[in-house]
Motif scaffolding. Structure first.
Motif, PDB file in Angstrom:
ATOM      1  N   ALA A  40       0.594  -1.406  -0.034  1.00  0.00           N
ATOM      2  CA  ALA A  40      -0.066  -0.239  -0.009  1.00  0.00           C
ATOM      3  C   ALA A  40       0.728   0.923  -0.317  1.00  0.00           C
ATOM      4  O   ALA A  40       0.912   2.602  -0.660  1.00  0.00           O
ATOM      5  CB  ALA A  40      -0.930  -0.361   1.409  1.00  0.00           C
ATOM      6  N   ASP A  41       1.357   1.508   0.539  1.00  0.00           N
ATOM      7  CA  ASP A  41       2.886   2.603   0.759  1.00  0.00           C
ATOM      8  C   ASP A  41       3.958   2.053   1.668  1.00  0.00           C
ATOM      9  O   ASP A  41       3.760   2.531   2.859  1.00  0.00           O
ATOM     10  CB  ASP A  41       1.448   3.750   1.453  1.00  0.00           C
ATOM     11  CG  ASP A  41       1.987   4.454   2.203  1.00  0.00           C
ATOM     12  OD1 ASP A  41       3.337   4.928   1.967  1.00  0.00           O
ATOM     13  OD2 ASP A  41       1.656   6.144   2.201  1.00  0.00           O
ATOM     14  N   SER A  73      -1.129   7.926   6.014  1.00  0.00           N
ATOM     15  CA  SER A  73      -0.234   7.327   5.944  1.00  0.00           C
ATOM     16  C   SER A  73      -1.295   6.079   6.546  1.00  0.00           C
ATOM     17  O   SER A  73      -0.732   4.993   6.551  1.00  0.00           O
ATOM     18  CB  SER A  73       0.872   6.967   6.888  1.00  0.00           C
ATOM     19  OG  SER A  73       0.362   7.705   7.988  1.00  0.00           O
ATOM     20  N   LEU A  74      -2.125   5.938   6.493  1.00  0.00           N
ATOM     21  CA  LEU A  74      -3.084   4.576   7.084  1.00  0.00           C
ATOM     22  C   LEU A  74      -2.972   3.625   6.224  1.00  0.00           C
ATOM     23  O   LEU A  74      -2.790   4.269   4.966  1.00  0.00           O
ATOM     24  CB  LEU A  74      -4.958   4.696   7.124  1.00  0.00           C
ATOM     25  CG  LEU A  74      -4.695   5.644   8.656  1.00  0.00           C
ATOM     26  CD1 LEU A  74      -6.387   5.875   9.033  1.00  0.00           C
ATOM     27  CD2 LEU A  74      -4.328   4.462   9.835  1.00  0.00           C
ATOM     28  N   PHE A  75      -2.861   2.958   5.694  1.00  0.00           N
ATOM     29  CA  PHE A  75      -3.124   1.681   5.159  1.00  0.00           C
ATOM     30  C   PHE A  75      -4.419   1.468   4.662  1.00  0.00           C
ATOM     31  O   PHE A  75      -5.560   1.026   5.096  1.00  0.00           O
ATOM     32  CB  PHE A  75      -2.088   0.415   5.244  1.00  0.00           C
ATOM     33  CG  PHE A  75      -1.022   0.791   5.456  1.00  0.00           C
ATOM     34  CD1 PHE A  75       0.049   0.753   5.013  1.00  0.00           C
ATOM     35  CD2 PHE A  75      -1.205   0.475   6.907  1.00  0.00           C
ATOM     36  CE1 PHE A  75       1.107   1.639   5.111  1.00  0.00           C
ATOM     37  CE2 PHE A  75       0.616   0.123   7.460  1.00  0.00           C
ATOM     38  CZ  PHE A  75       1.873   0.958   7.013  1.00  0.00           C
ATOM     39  N   ARG A  76      -4.693   1.576   3.326  1.00  0.00           N
ATOM     40  CA  ARG A  76      -6.081   1.937   2.880  1.00  0.00           C
ATOM     41  C   ARG A  76      -7.459   0.852   2.508  1.00  0.00           C
ATOM     42  O   ARG A  76      -8.416   1.290   3.204  1.00  0.00           O
ATOM     43  CB  ARG A  76      -6.213   2.893   1.293  1.00  0.00           C
ATOM     44  CG  ARG A  76      -6.112   4.250   1.996  1.00  0.00           C
ATOM     45  CD  ARG A  76      -6.163   5.512   0.362  1.00  0.00           C
ATOM     46  NE  ARG A  76      -7.626   5.413   0.152  1.00  0.00           N
ATOM     47  CZ  ARG A  76      -8.280   6.668   0.285  1.00  0.00           C
ATOM     48  NH1 ARG A  76      -7.547   7.213   1.263  1.00  0.00           N
ATOM     49  NH2 ARG A  76      -9.203   6.126  -0.431  1.00  0.00           N
ATOM     50  N   GLU A  77      -6.305   0.034   2.487  1.00  0.00           N
ATOM     51  CA  GLU A  77      -7.384  -1.192   1.598  1.00  0.00           C
ATOM     52  C   GLU A  77      -7.615  -2.213   3.446  1.00  0.00           C
ATOM     53  O   GLU A  77      -7.621  -3.521   3.101  1.00  0.00           O
ATOM     54  CB  GLU A  77      -7.168  -2.156   0.872  1.00  0.00           C
ATOM     55  CG  GLU A  77      -7.274  -1.690  -0.571  1.00  0.00           C
ATOM     56  CD  GLU A  77      -8.517  -1.414  -1.295  1.00  0.00           C
ATOM     57  OE1 GLU A  77      -8.749  -2.282  -0.887  1.00  0.00           O
ATOM     58  OE2 GLU A  77      -8.774  -0.580  -0.901  1.00  0.00           O
ATOM     59  N   SER A 114       6.427   4.065   1.873  1.00  0.00           N
ATOM     60  CA  SER A 114       7.422   5.317   2.873  1.00  0.00           C
ATOM     61  C   SER A 114       6.113   4.782   4.395  1.00  0.00           C
ATOM     62  O   SER A 114       6.826   4.755   5.722  1.00  0.00           O
ATOM     63  CB  SER A 114       6.833   6.814   2.679  1.00  0.00           C
ATOM     64  OG  SER A 114       7.832   6.657   1.737  1.00  0.00           O
ATOM     65  N   ALA A 115       5.137   4.489   4.794  1.00  0.00           N
ATOM     66  CA  ALA A 115       4.120   4.453   5.761  1.00  0.00           C
ATOM     67  C   ALA A 115       4.676   2.937   6.606  1.00  0.00           C
ATOM     68  O   ALA A 115       4.975   2.681   7.428  1.00  0.00           O
ATOM     69  CB  ALA A 115       2.617   4.368   5.601  1.00  0.00           C
ATOM     70  N   ALA A 116       4.841   2.430   5.811  1.00  0.00           N
ATOM     71  CA  ALA A 116       5.255   0.962   6.489  1.00  0.00           C
ATOM     72  C   ALA A 116       6.641   1.415   7.049  1.00  0.00           C
ATOM     73  O   ALA A 116       6.663   0.398   7.968  1.00  0.00           O
ATOM     74  CB  ALA A 116       5.214  -0.083   5.077  1.00  0.00           C
ATOM     75  N   LEU A 122      14.070   9.638   8.062  1.00  0.00           N
ATOM     76  CA  LEU A 122      13.555   9.725   6.597  1.00  0.00           C
ATOM     77  C   LEU A 122      14.488  10.245   5.803  1.00  0.00           C
ATOM     78  O   LEU A 122      14.807  10.002   4.938  1.00  0.00           O
ATOM     79  CB  LEU A 122      12.618  10.074   6.811  1.00  0.00           C
ATOM     80  CG  LEU A 122      10.739   8.976   7.730  1.00  0.00           C
ATOM     81  CD1 LEU A 122       9.664   9.547   6.486  1.00  0.00           C
ATOM     82  CD2 LEU A 122      11.112   7.618   6.217  1.00  0.00           C
ATOM     83  N   LEU A 181      -1.129  -2.453  13.440  1.00  0.00           N
ATOM     84  CA  LEU A 181       0.526  -1.818  13.042  1.00  0.00           C
ATOM     85  C   LEU A 181       1.388  -1.333  13.418  1.00  0.00           C
ATOM     86  O   LEU A 181       2.153  -1.340  13.703  1.00  0.00           O
ATOM     87  CB  LEU A 181       0.332  -2.144  11.339  1.00  0.00           C
ATOM     88  CG  LEU A 181       0.088  -2.796  10.525  1.00  0.00           C
ATOM     89  CD1 LEU A 181       0.532  -2.057   9.181  1.00  0.00           C
ATOM     90  CD2 LEU A 181       1.728  -3.831  10.510  1.00  0.00           C
ATOM     91  N   PRO A 206       3.667  11.759   9.571  1.00  0.00           N
ATOM     92  CA  PRO A 206       3.604  12.503   8.944  1.00  0.00           C
ATOM     93  C   PRO A 206       2.411  13.055   7.666  1.00  0.00           C
ATOM     94  O   PRO A 206       1.828  12.770   8.467  1.00  0.00           O
ATOM     95  CB  PRO A 206       4.125  11.064   7.262  1.00  0.00           C
ATOM     96  CG  PRO A 206       3.145   9.991   7.674  1.00  0.00           C
ATOM     97  CD  PRO A 206       2.633   9.985   9.459  1.00  0.00           C
ATOM     98  N   ARG A 260      -2.885   4.644  16.092  1.00  0.00           N
ATOM     99  CA  ARG A 260      -1.591   3.829  15.577  1.00  0.00           C
ATOM    100  C   ARG A 260      -0.223   4.436  16.189  1.00  0.00           C
ATOM    101  O   ARG A 260       0.964   3.230  16.792  1.00  0.00           O
ATOM    102  CB  ARG A 260      -1.643   3.731  14.010  1.00  0.00           C
ATOM    103  CG  ARG A 260      -0.882   2.766  13.469  1.00  0.00           C
ATOM    104  CD  ARG A 260      -1.097   2.741  12.005  1.00  0.00           C
ATOM    105  NE  ARG A 260      -0.427   3.938  11.431  1.00  0.00           N
ATOM    106  CZ  ARG A 260      -0.586   4.127   9.977  1.00  0.00           C
ATOM    107  NH1 ARG A 260      -0.693   3.095   9.218  1.00  0.00           N
ATOM    108  NH2 ARG A 260       0.567   5.003   9.538  1.00  0.00           N
TER     109      ARG A 260
END
Lengths: 289, 249
Positions: free
Chosen positions: A171-172, B91-95, A174-176, B55, B104, B87, B152
């Motif tokens: 999914a992402d 930055s959530l994992f949408r699915e 950077s977020a991971a 980062l 997570l 950020p 989170r």
């Protein structure tokens, strides 16, 4: 027609397995692995070699070929693909994996010549009857193998911590990384898994089709079509599109003419992409963040 | 709040390859409070936060946190030290479901019981997490997503929470909830380092303020000092300095 339908589902599941590996690699790494076709053929040749020289059964041989292909995938990723970075990464990955494909094709041509071979065992030419339709054992066993491996893959993805890290990386990235996922490690293992499934796919493909190294070109065009139709990076898309496309191809061949069956495969792709450019299960802005 | 220096930036130079965005940045974040960084667009605020979370790797300088230099450490190592970042972009994992997303946040915690216990606590603290636990994160509004991101980030029970423009894109009502939540996180014992476009509102609740300008620290001091500074108010806070009475409200 019933026969075509059954054949399409059985064969399509194996394509779905091979395409799942390809879409997993793209989803996590943004790498278009055009070498996936030659890896399938390499998997087929490994099974062929083990059977020819050591008398190892095709399915038993997977205990050797799947881990071997996993290691091959890890080595290829670390040596060639981990170095690709920046905005040109995806485009460069096509060139790099095409070069890898050519090298493997050359080696296979030297090792096994350009003559077609096919994997044969006691059960590859036998069939059983269901509702008046003869189903070759190898197709049914290949289907079961694909279902078992895909179920295992889905269990890993949706029920394990590592699977969650893969889905998060899909999914992402950077977020991971911000939640502590080692995206580099996930990428390497995903590439290994994506290549490992070609060992199983290759064995079934080789037992149901005559092949040589150049067969990989037809294979990769089909696999790429499947993942584009299903949605790049979508695992469910690869599964549905794999089965749908091969079933459609077989149905067109049975109802109309085999001449048009391959074209039907691509007509469906063009029609679907006209209405859904992101494919059946793809997300237009999934990677925008 | 304690006045002990919790994070210390000294001589930090950092950028993205086309020159330094941060130039000799030096200041300290006191322990237990809220520190807000303000400044115009392009002053290096977000880059500064990225150097804290790993980062962006500074070219020169030190960022000391709990006796360790964060410079050169990976994002994962920095998380392990107790620094989490939310950020600027969602930055959530949408699915994935809301609950999966929050869980997570404790990816580095291997004990499932600890993860379950923290998740239960956060469901009480953030009712949206319990109410929408099984919904896909992509189905939430922007404000709801931001609250889930806050939940989170607390799963690791961090010592330092780094927030990059958390109010971006939020409506006024949600904005108020967001600021209340930041305050709540701080009262729960987290040191907060914040970059915020609603600078006046953020500085009002902050113990410490830092003004960045062209990659340099232009001014630092208490939240009220920065808020009432005549030049800073005119330049970056949407008008002149407030009256003493307003500034202390």
């Amino acid at each position: 027609m019933v026969h075509a339908l059954i054949d399409g589902v059985l064969t399509g599941s194996v394509y779905a397995l091979m395409a799942t590996g390809l879409t997993l690699i793209f989803g996590v790494m943004e790498i278009i692995n055009v070498a996936q076709g030659i890896f399938v053929i390499l998997g087929a040749y490994l099974s062929y070699y083990l059977q020819l020289h050591f008398g190892i059964d095709l399915f038993a041989g997977l205990l050797i070929t799947i881990p071997t292909m996993f290691v091959v995938g890890i080595v290829v990723q670390r040596l060639f693909l981990a170095r690709l970075k920046g905005p040109e990464k995806t485009a460069m990955s096509i060139l790099v994996t095409y070069a890898i494909s050519l090298v493997i094709e050359g080696i296979l041509n030297i090792a096994f010549t350009v003559n077609n071979v096919q994997l044969n065992t006691s059960y590859t030419n036998k069939s059983f009857q269901v509702f008046g339709v003869y189903i070759p054992y190898i197709y049914f066993m290949g289907f079961l193998l694909a279902i078992v491996l895909l179920s295992g893959l889905y269990y890993m993805l949706y029920r394990t911590r590592f699977g969650a890290s893969i889905r998060a990386s899909l999914a992402d990235q950077s977020a991971a990384a911000l939640v502590g996922i080692d995206v580099k490690k996930v990428s390497t293992i995903c590439f290994g898994i994506g290549i490992a499934v070609t060992a199983a796919g290759g064995m079934v493909f080789g037992a149901t089709n005559a092949f040589n190294a150049s067969t990989s070109y037809d294979l990769i065009s089909r696999l790429l079509t499947i993942i584009v139709l299903g949605g790049m990076g979508s695992l469910a898309g690869a599964l549905v599109a794999g089965i749908a496309m091969v079933t459609l191809e077989d149905l067109v061949g049975a109802i109309w003419s085999p001449v048009w069956s391959t074209m039907a495969f691509f007509v469906v792709l063009v029609v679907v992409l006209s209405f859904r450019p992101q494919g059946l299960f793809g997300q237009q802005s999934a990677r925008a963040a | 709040m304690s006045n002990a220096e919790f994070v210390t930036f000294s001589g930090v130079f950092a950028g993205y390859g086309g020159g330094d965005v941060l130039k000799d940045v030096a200041f300290s974040v006191p322990q237990g409070g809220i520190t807000t960084i303000v400044g115009p667009n392009g002053s290096g605020k977000s880059t500064l936060l990225k150097t804290v979370s790993g980062l962006v790797r500074p070219r020169l300088g030190q960022i000391m946190f709990k006796g360790q230099n964060l410079v050169g450490k990976s994002a994962r190592e920095i998380l392990n030290l107790g620094v989490v970042q939310v950020p600027q972009n969602h930055s959530l994992f949408r699915e994935m479901t809301v609950e999966e997303n929050v869980a997570l946040g404790a990816f580095l915690v291997k004990d499932k019981k600890v993860v379950a216990s923290r998740l239960a606590n956060l469901k009480e603290m953030f009712p949206i997490v319990a109410q929408r636990a099984n919904d896909k994160a992509g189905s939430l509004s922007g404000g709801q997503q931001r609250l889930v991101e806050f939940a989170r980030c607390l799963m690791l029970e961090p010592d330092l929470v780094v927030l990059d423009e958390p109010s971006m894109g939020l409506d006024p009502k949600t904005l108020k909830i967001m600021f209340q939540t930041v305050k709540m996180m701080n009262e729960a014992g987290r040191t907060v380092l914040l970059v915020e476009q609603n600078a006046r509102q953020a500085l009002k609740m902050s113990d410490y303020g830092v003004v960045l300008e062209n990659g340099h620290v232009r001014l630092s001091g208490s939240g009220n000092d920065v808020l009432n500074h005549p030049e800073i108010g005119a330049l970056y806070l949407g008008g002149g300095a407030q009256t003493k009475k307003e500034g202390q409200a």
